[in-house]
Design an enzyme around this catalytic site. Structure first.
Site, mmCIF file in Angstrom:
data_model
loop_
_atom_site.group_PDB
_atom_site.id
_atom_site.type_symbol
_atom_site.label_atom_id
_atom_site.label_comp_id
_atom_site.label_asym_id
_atom_site.label_seq_id
_atom_site.Cartn_x
_atom_site.Cartn_y
_atom_site.Cartn_z
ATOM 1 N N TYR A 287 0.855 -1.190 0.000
ATOM 2 C CA TYR A 287 0.000 0.000 0.000
ATOM 3 C C TYR A 287 0.889 1.237 0.000
ATOM 4 O O TYR A 287 1.637 1.478 0.947
ATOM 5 C CB TYR A 287 -0.898 -0.017 1.235
ATOM 6 C CG TYR A 287 -2.095 0.895 1.131
ATOM 7 C CD1 TYR A 287 -3.310 0.410 0.657
ATOM 8 C CD2 TYR A 287 -2.026 2.227 1.514
ATOM 9 C CE1 TYR A 287 -4.416 1.227 0.563
ATOM 10 C CE2 TYR A 287 -3.132 3.051 1.422
ATOM 11 C CZ TYR A 287 -4.324 2.548 0.946
ATOM 12 O OH TYR A 287 -5.431 3.369 0.850
ATOM 13 N N TYR A 337 -5.438 4.633 -7.837
ATOM 14 C CA TYR A 337 -5.685 4.604 -6.398
ATOM 15 C C TYR A 337 -7.058 4.000 -6.129
ATOM 16 O O TYR A 337 -8.080 4.677 -6.233
ATOM 17 C CB TYR A 337 -5.605 6.013 -5.813
ATOM 18 C CG TYR A 337 -5.834 6.081 -4.325
ATOM 19 C CD1 TYR A 337 -4.977 5.437 -3.447
ATOM 20 C CD2 TYR A 337 -6.901 6.791 -3.788
ATOM 21 C CE1 TYR A 337 -5.180 5.492 -2.072
ATOM 22 C CE2 TYR A 337 -7.107 6.865 -2.421
ATOM 23 C CZ TYR A 337 -6.241 6.214 -1.572
ATOM 24 O OH TYR A 337 -6.438 6.282 -0.216
#
Length: 390
Positions: A287, A337
């Site tokens: 992440y 994203y």
């Protein structure tokens, strides 16, 4: 009904990602689930579990199920651990399948914060009228956004361990190099360390190129038992282990905020379940809402010692040809994203051997991370193209 001994991701559905306008998050989510079912070679009626990330308004699980025509679901829930949600959903889906609660579970994330003729920076802005109480005090001091809080965390790491902006920049550069090989990436033009250093400050010490993109779109995966997976058309991506970590660090003197994250505990849990150590991992899909989160996650997972993440990143280990290929699709910094679905989707692509020009040379063991809130939540998955123990 027999209970499967293992679970796999058998379907991946991705809508258009990036500046995609005219569709609501709910519609995007429905499209992604349909694409995932088609990819898995399943009918929608085969899905008897649905896990939905928050953010679609109303009662997203019920409304999405209705939009898809799903009836008599055995599992239906909304999950929110922010960026750790995808990993959490997949682990809940796996546990549901292993327990017999459901047989085939779709997990989906969708968002559409970008609006035509509005800047990406305005997508997640909070109304100043929302600041009150202690939150109003921090806002008065300049901590008015997620960027500011992650800048605080990065600054803490720099002050303690001597981490430099150039080391963060090395992560941005290697990630963009991967993205240049990904036709789905929003940002594909190569960048240099000089480009990183010259990009504007967002919240010091974070430059623009330290910060992730904003994207519209949806991604879904489908989880089922290995017994069913072997009869489906696409290669299954086997789930070897999972874990969560919620450290509860307070943003105050004497805490470990910015120094350690939930990756330490969630990674240890997932690796123990999978029966592996960091040295067994071939690829990392981490992440990367900020370059800093990649660096601190690498440390907490044990790929390098605490405080040595900057040097590890600067060594070239993370990019193409490196010893630990990381964020091979370009991550959230350069590709798209979609919260924790960004690293998860790339892990599925890599495990299936579908990476094309960006395909990593070895993908026997892939680690996937999700980070949520201001380092409040963490989820880890260990996946592989091989059945565990095979």
């Amino acid at each position: 009904m027999s209970i499967p001994r293992g679970t796999s991701i058998v379907g991946l559905g991705m809508t258009e990602l990036g500046k995609v306008y005219g569709r609501s998050p709910r519609r995007l989510a429905a499209d992604a689930v349909r694409l995932a079912a088609r990819d898995a070679g399943l009918a929608l009626a085969d899905v008897d579990g649905l896990l939905v990330s928050h953010g679609m308004g109303g009662s997203p699980g019920i409304e999405l199920a209705a939009a898809l025509g799903l009836r008599d679901l055995r599992l239906l829930s909304q999950v929110n651990s922010f960026g750790a949600t995808a990993g959490a959903m997949v682990s809940y889906a796996a546990m549901a399948v292993l327990s017999g609660t459901a047989t085939t579970v779709a997990c989906v994330f969708a968002d559409a914060p970008l609006k035509p003729k509005q800047s990406a920076g305005s997508a997640y802005n909070r109304d100043a009228r929302e600041w009150y109480g202690f939150g109003g005090m921090t806002a008065a001091l300049g901590l008015r956004s997620v960027n500011s809080f992650y800048a605080l965390a990065a600054q803490r790491h720099m002050a303690r361990y001597g981490t430099t902006s150039e080391q963060l920049g090395a992560i941005a550069v290697s990630t963009r190099e991967w993205a240049s090989r990904n036709p789905l990436a929003q940002m594909r033009d190569p960048i240099t360390l000089e480009d990183h250093q010259n990009s504007r400050w967002v919240s010091e010490p974070l430059h623009l190129l330290d910060c992730c993109l904003v994207s519209n779109g949806a991604i879904a995966v489908i989880v089922t038992g290995d017994d069913r997976a072997r009869d489906l058309p696409r290669p299954p991506v086997h789930l070897w282990g999972w874990g969560q970590g919620h450290p509860g660090h307070r943003k105050e003197r004497g805490s470990d905020f910015g120094l350690t994250t939930g990756a330490a505990s969630s990674g240890a849990t997932a690796m123990k379940m999978a029966g592996i150590t960091p040295s067994d991992v071939d690829v990392c899909e981490l992440y990367d809402c900020y370059t800093y989160t990649v660096l601190v996650s690498l440390e907490d997972y044990g790929f390098c010692a605490k405080g040595e993440g900057g040097a590890f990143a600067a060594s070239g280990a993370l990019g193409p040809g490196g010893s630990l290929p990381t964020n091979t699709g370009g991550g959230q910094l350069s590709a798209y994203y979609m919260w924790g679905m960004t690293p998860l989707s790339e892990a599925v692509i890599q495990a299936r051997g579908d990476g094309g020009e960006r395909q990593a040379p070895s993908t026997d063991v892939i680690l996937v991370s999700g980070n949520g809130g201001i380092l409040d939540h963490h989820a880890t998955l260990i996946v592989s193209p091989h059945r565990k123990g095979a």
